[in-house]
Design an enzyme around this catalytic site. Sequence first.
Site, PDB file in Angstrom:
ATOM      1  N   LYS A  33      12.664 -64.528  66.169  1.00  0.00           N
ATOM      2  CA  LYS A  33      13.942 -64.540  65.450  1.00  0.00           C
ATOM      3  C   LYS A  33      14.669 -65.874  65.579  1.00  0.00           C
ATOM      4  O   LYS A  33      15.568 -66.178  64.815  1.00  0.00           O
ATOM      5  CB  LYS A  33      14.794 -63.375  65.908  1.00  0.00           C
ATOM      6  CG  LYS A  33      14.156 -62.050  65.479  1.00  0.00           C
ATOM      7  CD  LYS A  33      14.981 -60.844  65.817  1.00  0.00           C
ATOM      8  CE  LYS A  33      14.397 -59.592  65.184  1.00  0.00           C
ATOM      9  NZ  LYS A  33      13.115 -59.204  65.802  1.00  0.00           N
TER      10      LYS A  33
HETATM   11  C1  LIG Z   1      12.312 -58.258  65.269  1.00  0.00           C
HETATM   12  C2  LIG Z   1      10.948 -58.219  65.817  1.00  0.00           C
HETATM   13  C3  LIG Z   1       9.879 -57.676  65.091  1.00  0.00           C
HETATM   14  C4  LIG Z   1      10.066 -57.020  63.738  1.00  0.00           C
HETATM   15  O1  LIG Z   1      10.450 -57.913  62.723  1.00  0.00           O
HETATM   16  P1  LIG Z   1      11.153 -57.320  61.404  1.00  0.00           P
HETATM   17  O2  LIG Z   1      11.533 -58.511  60.613  1.00  0.00           O
HETATM   18  O3  LIG Z   1      12.344 -56.551  61.887  1.00  0.00           O
HETATM   19  O4  LIG Z   1      10.159 -56.458  60.743  1.00  0.00           O
HETATM   20  C5  LIG Z   1       8.629 -57.727  65.650  1.00  0.00           C
HETATM   21  N1  LIG Z   1       8.429 -58.247  66.876  1.00  0.00           N
HETATM   22  C6  LIG Z   1       9.427 -58.770  67.602  1.00  0.00           C
HETATM   23  C7  LIG Z   1       9.147 -59.304  68.954  1.00  0.00           C
HETATM   24  C8  LIG Z   1      10.712 -58.786  67.094  1.00  0.00           C
HETATM   25  O5  LIG Z   1      11.704 -59.297  67.825  1.00  0.00           O
END
Ligand SMILES: *Cc1c(COP(=O)(O)O)cnc(C)c1O
Length: 489
Positions: free
Chosen positions: A110
Amino acid sequence: MIYQSTRNNDEKVNSAKAVVKGIADDGGLFMLSDFSAIKFDYKSVLNLSSMETAEKILGALLDDFSEEEMHEMVEKAYRGRFETDELTPVVKVGDNFVLELFRGPTSAFKDVALSMLPRLMTKAREKLGVQKDTVILTATSGDTGKAALEGFHDVDGIRIIVFYPDGGVSAVQKAQMVTQEGNNVKVCAVKGNFDDAQTGVKNAFADFKKMNYDAVDFSSANSINIGRLAPQVVYYFTAYASLVKSGEINVGDKINFVVPTGNFGDILAGYFAKCMGLPVDKLICASNANNVLTDFINTGLYDKRREFYKTVSPSMDILVSSNLERLLYLLSDGDAGKVAGYMNDLNTKGCYKVDDAILNKLKETFVAAYCDDTVTLETIKEVYEKDGYLCDTHTAVAFRAALDGKYQNKTVVLSTASPYKFPVAVLSALGVTPDDNEFRVMEQINDLTGVAIPKNLSGLESKKVLHSDVIEKNELTDYVLKKVAEEKW
Ligand SMILES: *Cc1c(COP(=O)(O)O)cnc(C)c1O
């Protein structure tokens, strides 16, 4: 570029406004009705650096920002803040490829988006002449919270409140958030699961609207903000370029991506990349035991009325994947009435079924797979023992899908977190009993594997806890109103 609400084609805004607002007035998400207005040649970015590619792609998707502005924002967001200037390197692991998205300041994928979003918001506010403070409200299943805090702390004119499910995040994730410094940040636990926190935030937005609250503007850093989604499109292009450069594929060859999926933001960005012309064949949606998306992709029925499981991949413990709404909008050729109907069914009945036209289009690109915790942990062990690569629990869910799918095309597994963010599960998977203290467990993993502990995680334990608020899930609106009225944060 004109963005419209997925629930009402009359609500139109430009990209700057979409970034500042986050969510449309009718509760829909801002979206292009199709990608035909974007003329983009993927070949033009194959020889560029990651940051140059980011400038081009963000410029194409968010065209209210000039080339100079985009250049400046990308530099500020990324230069020197990631482990490498490549930002998101690709590593060959066995017959597959891993796209490492976790080399940023909080060791979660993120970071890629949340390093960029605050810059986009500040610039967009400037463009629109916004004087009031913006307060960012974010629900997190663990990783978004810290990445958002890291991106937004001490940004002028913006304040941020992060809500996380009490007991629903790892000790490391919690420590990352509750030690956050900055004069514009609040972190609060909500008694409930992630969906409760996310619903609470959505309801708060609706409440403020109903009461015409206008002392501040509210916005979101969740992946419902188009400014969050756009930066994620970039690494699909850089991954493709990387495979071309290493001679693994020829220009024009189609490849697959396996995406560990929760809120459907990451994989949707992959679909944007495909719509912009990148040669993508399949997007494989990998889920954990909360496999609502697996059923949806296979049958067209989205049914959230099911048991919620707490798994070892908590960032994917989600039953309502917000960004799916944007995909429905694209697949229905921008039929906002239809999307509004589905979303209404989801709210009132807990489920909806898409028509065959949408289902067929969905299946042209999307494939679904899921595995439970036992298989997730087995996969961590298998990949480590066979290929010497240590992955986290979320990545393992995706890796399983790549291994089982036996795809013809080259397949890239998106790796969304450092294994050190989920140390207890990772060490257990390797057959070693973890210490009671998660920070000791990081050292245990380091002793066993030699994989370096990311700097931002190794110093956490000794940092001071600065946030300890806990609220009931129905208290979220009141909490926000109370905090916003406080002078000093
Ligand atoms: C947020 C997240 C996901 C999922 O991503 P989305 O965009 O919500 O589908 C997968 N793995 C990790 C480690 C995350 O932080």
